[in-house]
Design a protein around this motif. Structure first.
Motif, PDB file in Angstrom:
ATOM      1  N   ARG A  31      35.653  50.049  36.565  1.00 32.90           N
ATOM      2  CA  ARG A  31      37.100  50.260  36.216  1.00 32.90           C
ATOM      3  C   ARG A  31      37.177  50.378  38.042  1.00 32.90           C
ATOM      4  N   LEU A 103      44.677  46.290  33.100  1.00 33.36           N
ATOM      5  CA  LEU A 103      45.026  46.960  31.699  1.00 33.36           C
ATOM      6  C   LEU A 103      46.584  47.503  31.609  1.00 33.36           C
ATOM      7  N   ARG A 109      39.796  46.227  35.544  1.00 35.63           N
ATOM      8  CA  ARG A 109      38.389  46.145  34.944  1.00 35.63           C
ATOM      9  C   ARG A 109      37.744  44.693  34.831  1.00 35.63           C
TER      10      ARG A 109
END
Length: 304
Positions: A31, A103, A109
């Motif tokens: 992430r 996202l 990610r």
């Protein structure tokens, strides 16, 4: 086993205050924040344009340059690159792989080749307390991604390889432990009892009483002040399986003790075949304890 290699090694913080650590480790992903980074320009590799965009946001050329360096490392890293992070006292490492996903909150990610690992290729757990401070200090980095200066050291650790200096030290230590065993066998039974007492004392155990005395067998009663545990110790210069079996029977009657030790320096008894409730300290383990307790000089002087 094949040595671990990498074209680059980066340290990454997984979210503010570790917010993404659990998810990343569990899901095997990396992430990355930098929500304001222009994804299309980053994916196209137009880093001059990315820097201009970050400059407009930051209003500071130096900050924009640092931002681009971190963003570029995330976008351009492939399976030849290793990312590391620290979670719960362990070092984790992975290789990035696959496409970057944007996202809903504009964070990033991407998958990893085979997830995050907290062990070397040989299976040794990478606990922070057994890693060099030169590597651990990377955690002080205030940004998100940075180069790992101790990359060579890290790759050796991941590969279960020793530096020449460490290998030489281990060889010398092994030679010392090998030499300690015949020195112990030169001790009188009284001095061997004293050596065992000193070994336990260095570990925090305290002698409460000496329970028995024969020429070849000395039983000690010890207590560990920090936990109030009591131990019953039998010290034998020469030991046999028959003597051990006899001792095991005696232990069944010794209900007042939390631990029982059977200690000897001469005699062949497999140390991994201990009766239930008995901790066996034969020549090899005892030599290790002598060295760890710093008693090798005392031992040499006793038998010189």
């Amino acid at each position: 086993m094949t040595a671990v290699t990498a074209s680059s090694v980066y340290y990454i913080k997984l979210g503010r205050k570790g917010d993404w650590e659990a998810e990343s480790i569990h899901d095997g992903v990396i992430r990355f924040g930098y929500r304001e980074a222009p994804h299309d320009l980053c994916a196209a590799g137009d880093w001059a344009a990315v820097r201009e965009a970050m400059m407009r946001i930051r209003g500071d050329a130096g900050a924009a340059t640092r931002d681009v360096k971190q963003i570029r490392a995330f976008y351009e890293s492939d399976e030849t690159v290793i990312f590391i992070t620290f979670v719960g006292g362990l070092l984790y490492w992975c290789r990035p792989s696959g496409e970057i996903e944007i996202l809903g909150d504009n964070s990033h990610r991407r998958p990893t080749l085979d997830g995050w690992r907290s062990t070397t290729i040989g299976g040794t757990l990478l606990t922070a307390d057994r890693l060099s401070g030169h590597l651990l200090k990377v955690q002080m980095f205030r940004g998100t991604i940075c180069d790992v200066a101790a990359a060579d050291y890290l790759l050796r650790r991941l590969s279960d390889e020793l530096s020449p200096e460490v290998a030489a030290a281990e060889e010398a230590e092994s030679a010392l432990m090998t030499a300690v065993i015949p020195l112990m066998r030169l001790l009188t039974w009284q001095d061997f009892e004293l050596l065992v007492d000193l070994i336990f004392s260095s570990s925090g155990w305290r002698r409460v009483s000496q329970l028995g005395r024969t020429q070849k067998t000395i039983d000690l009663e010890l207590v560990l002040p920090s936990t109030s545990e009591r131990a019953f110790v039998q010290v034998k210069s020469k030991a046999s399986r028959a003597a051990l079996d006899d001792y095991a029977v005696r232990l069944e009657e010794a209900e007042a003790y939390d631990r029982m030790f059977f200690v000897w320096h001469t005699g062949v008894i497999p140390e991994d075949e201990a009766p239930e409730g008995v901790i066996m300290l034969g020549p090899q383990r005892l030599a290790r304890m002598v060295v760890d307790a710093g008693l090798s000089s005392w031992l040499r002087e006793k038998v010189a």
